[in-house]
Design a protein around this motif. Structure first.
Motif, short mmCIF file in Angstrom:
data_model
loop_
_atom_site.label_atom_id
_atom_site.label_comp_id
_atom_site.label_asym_id
_atom_site.label_seq_id
_atom_site.Cartn_x
_atom_site.Cartn_y
_atom_site.Cartn_z
N ILE A 105 0.85 -1.20 0.00
CA ILE A 105 0.00 0.00 0.00
C ILE A 105 0.88 1.25 0.00
O ILE A 105 0.68 2.16 -0.81
CB ILE A 105 -0.94 0.01 1.23
N PHE A 106 1.86 1.28 0.89
CA PHE A 106 2.75 2.43 1.00
C PHE A 106 3.50 2.65 -0.32
O PHE A 106 3.61 3.77 -0.81
CB PHE A 106 3.74 2.23 2.15
N SER A 107 3.99 1.56 -0.90
CA SER A 107 4.71 1.64 -2.18
C SER A 107 3.85 2.27 -3.26
O SER A 107 4.28 3.16 -4.00
CB SER A 107 5.15 0.24 -2.60
N ARG A 108 2.62 1.81 -3.37
CA ARG A 108 1.71 2.35 -4.38
C ARG A 108 1.43 3.83 -4.14
O ARG A 108 1.41 4.64 -5.07
CB ARG A 108 0.39 1.55 -4.34
N LEU A 109 1.22 4.21 -2.87
CA LEU A 109 0.94 5.62 -2.54
C LEU A 109 2.13 6.51 -2.91
O LEU A 109 1.95 7.59 -3.49
CB LEU A 109 0.61 5.76 -1.05
N VAL A 110 3.34 6.08 -2.59
CA VAL A 110 4.54 6.87 -2.90
C VAL A 110 4.74 6.96 -4.41
O VAL A 110 5.00 8.04 -4.95
CB VAL A 110 5.78 6.29 -2.19
N ARG A 111 4.65 5.83 -5.11
CA ARG A 111 4.85 5.84 -6.57
C ARG A 111 3.80 6.70 -7.27
O ARG A 111 4.14 7.46 -8.18
CB ARG A 111 4.84 4.43 -7.13
N SER A 122 12.59 14.69 -6.31
CA SER A 122 11.56 15.28 -5.45
C SER A 122 11.86 15.00 -3.99
O SER A 122 12.81 14.29 -3.66
CB SER A 122 10.20 14.69 -5.83
N VAL A 123 11.02 15.59 -3.14
CA VAL A 123 11.15 15.36 -1.69
C VAL A 123 9.95 14.54 -1.26
O VAL A 123 8.80 14.92 -1.52
CB VAL A 123 11.22 16.69 -0.90
N ILE A 124 10.23 13.42 -0.61
CA ILE A 124 9.16 12.54 -0.14
C ILE A 124 9.03 12.75 1.37
O ILE A 124 9.92 12.37 2.13
CB ILE A 124 9.47 11.07 -0.48
N HIS A 125 7.93 13.36 1.75
CA HIS A 125 7.67 13.65 3.16
C HIS A 125 6.92 12.47 3.76
O HIS A 125 5.85 12.11 3.27
CB HIS A 125 6.84 14.94 3.31
N ILE A 126 7.48 11.90 4.82
CA ILE A 126 6.87 10.72 5.42
C ILE A 126 6.82 10.84 6.94
O ILE A 126 7.47 11.70 7.53
CB ILE A 126 7.67 9.44 5.05
N ARG A 135 12.74 3.79 2.34
CA ARG A 135 14.09 3.58 1.76
C ARG A 135 14.09 2.36 0.85
O ARG A 135 14.67 2.38 -0.24
CB ARG A 135 15.11 3.43 2.88
N GLU A 136 13.50 1.29 1.31
CA GLU A 136 13.44 0.06 0.51
C GLU A 136 12.70 0.30 -0.80
O GLU A 136 13.14 -0.16 -1.86
CB GLU A 136 12.76 -1.04 1.33
N ILE A 137 11.60 1.02 -0.74
CA ILE A 137 10.82 1.30 -1.96
C ILE A 137 11.62 2.16 -2.93
O ILE A 137 11.61 1.92 -4.14
CB ILE A 137 9.48 1.96 -1.59
N LEU A 138 12.32 3.18 -2.41
CA LEU A 138 13.13 4.04 -3.29
C LEU A 138 14.19 3.20 -4.01
O LEU A 138 14.45 3.40 -5.21
CB LEU A 138 13.78 5.16 -2.50
N GLU A 139 14.81 2.27 -3.29
CA GLU A 139 15.84 1.42 -3.91
C GLU A 139 15.24 0.47 -4.93
O GLU A 139 15.75 0.36 -6.05
CB GLU A 139 16.58 0.63 -2.82
N THR A 140 14.16 -0.22 -4.56
CA THR A 140 13.60 -1.24 -5.46
C THR A 140 12.84 -0.64 -6.64
O THR A 140 12.85 -1.22 -7.73
CB THR A 140 12.66 -2.20 -4.70
N ALA A 141 12.21 0.50 -6.46
CA ALA A 141 11.43 1.10 -7.55
C ALA A 141 12.27 2.02 -8.41
O ALA A 141 11.82 2.49 -9.46
CB ALA A 141 10.25 1.88 -6.97
N GLY A 142 13.49 2.31 -7.99
CA GLY A 142 14.36 3.19 -8.76
C GLY A 142 13.88 4.62 -8.78
O GLY A 142 14.08 5.32 -9.78
N LEU A 143 13.27 5.07 -7.70
CA LEU A 143 12.80 6.46 -7.63
C LEU A 143 13.92 7.35 -7.12
O LEU A 143 14.70 6.96 -6.26
CB LEU A 143 11.61 6.57 -6.68
N GLY A 155 -0.40 6.76 7.35
CA GLY A 155 0.30 6.02 6.30
C GLY A 155 0.33 6.84 5.04
O GLY A 155 -0.39 7.82 4.89
N GLY A 156 1.22 6.45 4.13
CA GLY A 156 1.33 7.17 2.88
C GLY A 156 2.37 8.27 2.96
O GLY A 156 3.18 8.31 3.89
N ALA A 157 2.37 9.15 1.96
CA ALA A 157 3.40 10.18 1.88
C ALA A 157 2.85 11.43 1.20
O ALA A 157 1.82 11.39 0.54
CB ALA A 157 4.59 9.65 1.10
#
Length: 194
Positions: A105-111, A122-126, A135-143, A155-157
């Motif tokens: 869910i968090f990954s989808r919201l951030v992407r 960009s700046v991801i406010h969490i 951090r894991e999502i940024l690494e795996t999604a290549g953001l 939850g979310g960003a």
């Protein structure tokens, strides 16, 4: 005797005239009484009709006021149910971080939020509690982007451009508010059965 006959004749004539005057007066009095009764009955009926009209108007007014009070009470109750439903939904989100599907869910919201920002960096406010997941999502999604642990959310960003001109709020709370606005009528019908 002639004189006496003349007096008697005058007395009889006067008595006859008195009887006729008396009878005419009785007839006139009866006529006046009949007219007064008829007029009195007409006045009474007019009065009753007016009272009836006033009673009908008052009944209609009271009925209208009662209906409006009932409508207002129903509307208040529907609004209370609607607010309570969203409060319950918000309460249901409080433990979402501990659920097994939260990372997805968090990954989808951030992407989704990052995809709305035209700049690659960009700046991801969490919320600080989402640091490791983010951090894991940024690494795996290549953001690309930096993380700012500066909001408190269920939850979310919230993703912004570096200069802060563009903000995409994709927190669970903001999504629930948007869903409330977008789907209010449907939810309202579901809650009230109308």
């Amino acid at each position: 005797m002639v004189y006496e006959d003349l007096i008697r004749s005058m007395e009889e004539s006067a008595a006859q005239k008195n009887r006729e005057t008396h009878e005419a007066a009785l007839r006139d009095a009866e006529e006046i009484l009949r007219n007064a009764k008829a007029e009195g009955e007409e006045i009474r009926e007019r009065y009753l009709r007016n009272r009836l009209k006033k009673a009908v108007v008052e009944r209609n007014r009271q009925t209208y006021l009662t209906r409006e009070e009932v409508k207002t009470a129903i509307t208040r109750e529907k609004e209370r149910l609607f607010s309570e439903a969203f409060a319950l939904a918000m309460d249901g989100l409080t433990g979402i971080r501990s659920s097994p599907g939260y990372q997805d869910i968090f990954s989808r919201l951030v992407r989704d939020a990052a995809g709305e920002i035209p700049e690659p960096d960009s700046v991801i406010h969490i919320d600080p509690r989402d640091r490791d997941v983010c951090r894991e999502i940024l690494e795996t999604a290549g953001l690309n982007g930096s993380i700012a642990e500066d909001i408190e959310t269920l939850g979310g960003a919230r993703v912004t451009t570096r200069d802060g001109r563009i903000t995409v709020d994709n927190t669970l709370e903001s999504r629930l508010v948007r869903a409330k606005d977008i789907h209010a009528l449907r939810i309202y019908h579901a809650l009230t059965g109308e």
